[in-house]
Scaffold this motif. Structure first.
Motif, mmCIF file in Angstrom:
data_model
loop_
_atom_site.group_PDB
_atom_site.id
_atom_site.type_symbol
_atom_site.label_atom_id
_atom_site.label_comp_id
_atom_site.label_asym_id
_atom_site.label_seq_id
_atom_site.Cartn_x
_atom_site.Cartn_y
_atom_site.Cartn_z
ATOM 1 N N ARG A 1 -33.551 -0.347 29.028
ATOM 2 C CA ARG A 1 -32.823 -0.478 30.067
ATOM 3 C C ARG A 1 -31.662 0.002 30.511
ATOM 4 O O ARG A 1 -30.541 0.357 31.323
ATOM 5 N N TRP B 1 -34.847 8.078 38.358
ATOM 6 C CA TRP B 1 -35.523 7.079 38.872
ATOM 7 C C TRP B 1 -36.928 6.873 38.131
ATOM 8 O O TRP B 1 -37.423 8.286 37.412
ATOM 9 N N PHE C 1 -31.028 3.957 30.229
ATOM 10 C CA PHE C 1 -31.909 4.600 31.869
ATOM 11 C C PHE C 1 -30.422 3.699 32.509
ATOM 12 O O PHE C 1 -29.734 4.721 33.448
ATOM 13 N N TYR C 2 -29.473 2.575 33.045
ATOM 14 C CA TYR C 2 -28.584 2.494 33.918
ATOM 15 C C TYR C 2 -27.633 3.455 33.425
ATOM 16 O O TYR C 2 -26.242 3.625 34.433
ATOM 17 N N SER C 3 -27.038 3.344 32.446
ATOM 18 C CA SER C 3 -25.728 3.928 32.257
ATOM 19 C C SER C 3 -25.810 5.501 31.763
ATOM 20 O O SER C 3 -25.042 6.462 31.081
ATOM 21 N N ASN D 1 -30.882 4.800 38.342
ATOM 22 C CA ASN D 1 -29.975 3.737 37.740
ATOM 23 C C ASN D 1 -28.786 4.418 38.522
ATOM 24 O O ASN D 1 -28.928 4.847 39.952
ATOM 25 N N THR D 2 -27.628 4.203 38.133
ATOM 26 C CA THR D 2 -26.026 4.134 38.764
ATOM 27 C C THR D 2 -26.054 5.674 39.002
ATOM 28 O O THR D 2 -25.366 6.035 40.152
#
Length: 849
Positions: free
Chosen positions: A454, A465, A457-459, A478-479
């Motif tokens: 996770r 998505w 994924f976000y970084s 993600n961001t």
């Protein structure tokens, strides 16, 4: 003890097996004997039916013979009356195909059918039989193929005799074999059975099931016929069929009315032995099961005896082995009497999994509750209290329990209520306790792994998505996606992936996601909408996955808008470069056109100069002759007027005048031809007429214009032009082309001492005609070939060549006729001209029809 058990089991198996084998052999013999009796009964019934059928046929032949005899005695016997009688005999017997009467020579005298009178059947086997046995009466002949229908027939014959006993006629009936098939099929011979009618010499007359391939074949070597020949008119045997090779029980009986014939009934041996085989299978299975039971019982007794001997030796090691086994299994079983707090019973593993010795009495259950982890104790106590109170909740919990070494281990406890009191409260419960420490550790590791993924994924710096495969709703973003597209995470999670697409792309998107691809998939380039409404071009890669129990796809989006813009700028630059190259090419073409125009002007100057040079000679000759002629005329006139001219002078003057006139005429004609050729160089379609013509006729006309081909000439023109080639073009221009090419070949290709051949070859090629002029002459050098179509270029200057012939040919072919021409040549290899002309040539001249 073990040896005794083995001997006893072996004796039981051998004795019971021998008894079973003898019983089955006896029962098999009884089954075969019963089958033989049944087959013999069937043979007797079939023989009686067949004999009655044969008697019926014989009676019908006798009736027909009597009727024919009566007609003959009354004088009314003829072809028509005989046919009527024979057909009446056939009405009541549908199994008779036809009837006919043969005379003493074996020809058909009368027939129930038409068109057979006079047919010679003397060589038929049933006719020859009466010649070898004149005293024979009614008989059935071997099966034959019908001359008219091509089907099998059995001939039944009876002789009509004279008063002295000799045969006057034979009356014949054709029996259709399928009748016997239908007659015998009503009898229960069973599946795989057969009924056959044989003659004593082994000839197969009929068989059911009907087999056309075996009709008329002879099986005289079969065992049945050897018995029959010895005088046995009936009997039984068990053998494989001589027809199809299948094993059967056979019974045969000779026909009472025709001892030369016998019926053979056969029952399938497999069908006869089927009940016995079923019984044998059951009996052998039961015997085998009994033998196995005896052996198992012996093995069990042997093991029980061996176990009793090992019991004392293993007693001291039982606790240790039990402890090791329960440690490996990590499953403990417990039994709890809830009415007494101390009444607990459990397997050793229940204790050893927590590091305790395999006790049988450990006090109250509160001691175990005290070992629960403080964070888990309240929930476990409440769940146990609820179950004991009679609530309808499952007895299950997972909790951490303190090990004997002081550490905590996860356990899963599951129980089942076995008995309840009158108030519904449990009185007895049983269940298991399992060590699930490793599972919990795995789950923790999985949660940690999910947390790491996770975080990845976000970084991730690229927008990513997850969307639901069915609803297309965003499940996670993600961001980078939030930053790049401008939507907040909450806005993303309230949208579907269709909301990011332009309206014109949504139908294609829905059609594509309706067929999701498994695994990693490159979805290509797509247009996405940012929150501010701007469009970007992105490259999409997807991967299928399970997200919270739902089929979903992980998407990686890479913005390639700027890269595509750079590519477009590069393409625009390429287009600009191509435009510049095209402009430079046009300038080059204009320069080439100017050079070509200058070259044409130079050629025109050369043309005018050559024309002036060529015309100067004949015109100069005419002027010289004319001036000389003028002086002679003046001088001749003066002498004539003065009367002083002599006869010889007048004759000489006359001769010179004639020669001068011929020279003037010749040189004037030469000048006229040069002018005419010059006109042809600039000839246009205005003066030409287009029409439909046959190419072969035009070639023949052109050939006739060649003076070098007069009778006795050394050269030959060979024409190979199909007569069906027609053209809608300008025949006069094409004829001029052919005359020039043929004349040029005859003038330049050959010498007076070397005769040659010129070939004119034509062939169609779609909407064009390929026309070739080929000679086997001296050929041309490369420098001559390069100027062959130039005006006033000739290798025979001053020898009759003007240098305009091939130039005229080139202008006419490429201009008026709308085609093309090329020349190929090399020294000593001849010259080949090839023209490609449209069937419908050139433009229509102005003013033409």
């Amino acid at each position: 003890m073990r040896r005794t058990l083995i001997l006893f089991a072996a004796a039981v198996v051998l004795v019971s097996g021998a008894l079973l084998a003898s019983s089955l052999a006896y029962l098999r013999g009884q089954a075969i004997a019963s089958g033989e009796r049944l087959t013999a009964s069937l043979a007797q019934v079939i023989e009686e039916q067949t004999s009655r059928t044969v008697q019926t046929v014989d009676q019908q032949l006798q009736l027909a013979a009597n009727r024919l005899t009566q007609l003959e005695a009354s004088g009314g016997l003829n072809e028509a009356s005989a046919r009527t009688v024979l057909r009446e005999q056939l009405k009541d017997l549908p199994f008779l195909r036809a009837m006919w009467v043969l005379d003493a020579q074996g020809r058909i005298a009368f027939d129930s059918d038409t068109g057979n009178i006079g047919v010679d059947l003397s060589q038929r086997a049933y006719v020859q039989a009466y010649r070898t046995r004149p005293d024979a009466g009614f008989q059935l002949g071997a099966p034959i193929l019908s001359r008219t229908t091509g089907t099998w027939l059995i001939p039944a014959t009876r002789p009509l005799r004279r008063s002295d006993g000799s045969i006057e006629r034979l009356i014949v009936a054709a029996i259709e074999p399928p009748y016997f098939d239908s007659l015998w099929r009503g009898l229960e011979v069973g599946d795989g059975g057969s009924v056959t009618l044989f003659r004593k010499d082994g000839t197969l007359m009929m068989r059911s099931p009907f087999d056309p391939a075996s009709m008329g074949k002879t099986f005289g070597d079969a065992p049945m016929f050897r018995l029959w020949m010895k005088g046995a008119s009936n009997g039984s045997l068990q053998r494989a069929s001589v027809v199809d090779g299948r094993p059967r029980l056979f019974a045969y009986r000779a026909l009472s009315v025709q001892p030369e014939l016998a019926v053979v009934a056969g029952q399938s041996l497999d069908l006869v032995l089927a009940p016995w085989r079923w019984l044998a299978t059951v009996a052998i299975a039961a015997w085998a099961a009994a033998c196995v039971a005896v052996i198992v019982m012996g093995v069990f007794l042997d093991r029980a005896w061996a176990a009793s001997r090992r019991a004392e030796h293993e007693a001291s090691e039982t606790a240790l082995r039990l402890s090791l086994a329960t440690d490996a299994a990590t499953i403990g079983v417990w039994d709890w009497d809830t009415r007494q707090a101390t009444q607990w019973y459990a397997t050793p593993t229940y204790f050893t999994m927590m590091g305790d010795p395999p006790l049988t009495d450990f006090g109250t259950r509160n001691e175990w509750l005290e070992r629960l982890h403080p964070q888990d104790k309240q929930a476990v106590v409440e769940r146990i209290a609820a179950v004991l109170a009679g609530s309808d909740v499952p007895y299950h919990y997972e909790a951490r329990l303190r090990h004997a070494d002081g550490s905590y281990r996860w356990v899963s406890v599951t129980g089942q209520v076995l008995d309840r009191d009158e108030h519904g409260k449990p009185t007895r419960m049983m269940g298991v306790r399992i060590d699930i420490t490793e599972r919990k550790q795995t789950e923790d590791a999985l949660r940690n792994s999910e947390a790491r993924y996770r975080e990845l994924f976000y970084s991730n710096p690229q927008p990513m998505w997850v969307f639901d495969d069915e609803t297309l709703a965003f499940l996670a973003v993600n961001t980078a996606a939030v930053v790049h597209y401008g939507y907040s995470e909450a806005e993303f999670l309230s949208m579907t992936i269709a909301d990011m697409r332009p309206s014109e792309d949504r139908a294609a998107l829905l059609n594509r996601v309706a067929r999701p691809a498994e695994g990693l998939h490159n979805a290509g380039l797509h247009t996405h909408l940012r929150r501010d409404g701007s469009r970007i071009l992105v490259e999409i890669s997807t991967h299928s996955l399970d997200f919270g129990g739902r089929p979903a796809r992980l998407v990686l989006s890479r913005d390639v808008t700027e890269m595509k813009r750079a590519q477009q700028a590069l393409e625009d630059l390429n287009h600009q470069l191509e435009a510049r190259v095209e402009a430079r090419s046009r300038e080059l073409e204009q320069t080439m056109a100017q050079l070509l125009h200058a070259e044409k002007l130079a050629a025109l100057g050369s043309l005018v100069t050559g024309m002036a040079h060529e015309l100067n000679t004949p015109i100069g000759n005419v002027l010289v002759v004319a001036s000389t002629l003028k002086a002679d005329v003046v001088r001749c006139g003066e002498r004539l007027l003065a009367g002083s001219a002599r006869r010889s002078e007048v004759a000489a003057w006359t001769t010179r005048l004639s020669e001068a006139g011929e020279m003037i005429e010749r040189e004037a004609a030469r000048a006229a031809k040069l002018i005419a050729d010059f006109k042809l160089v600039a000839a246009g379609p205005e003066s030409a007429k287009r029409q439909d013509f046959a190419l072969l006729g035009l070639v023949e006309r052109a050939r006739q214009h060649l003076p070098a081909l007069e009778a006795g000439g050394p050269h030959r023109v060979q024409i190979e032009v199909p007569s069906n080639i027609r053209m809608d073009s300008f025949p006069d221009a094409l004829e001029q082309v052919l005359v020039n090419l043929l004349g040029n070949a005859l003038l330049h290709a050959f010498s007076a001492t070397r005769p040659g051949t010129v070939r004119v070859v034509a062939e169609p090629d779609g909407d064009q005609v390929v026309l070739r002029i080929e000679d086997d002459g001296c050929g041309m050098a490369e420098d001559v070939l390069r100027h062959v179509f130039d005006p006033f270029y000739t290798t025979r200057l001053g020898q009759g060549g003007s240098g305009l012939g091939l130039y005229i040919v080139y202008n006419l072919v490429t201009g008026l006729l709308g085609g093309s021409i090329k020349a190929e040549s090399s020294p000593g290899q001849g010259t080949h001209f090839e023209m490609r002309l449209p069937r419908t040539g050139g433009p229509q001249p102005v003013g033409s029809d």
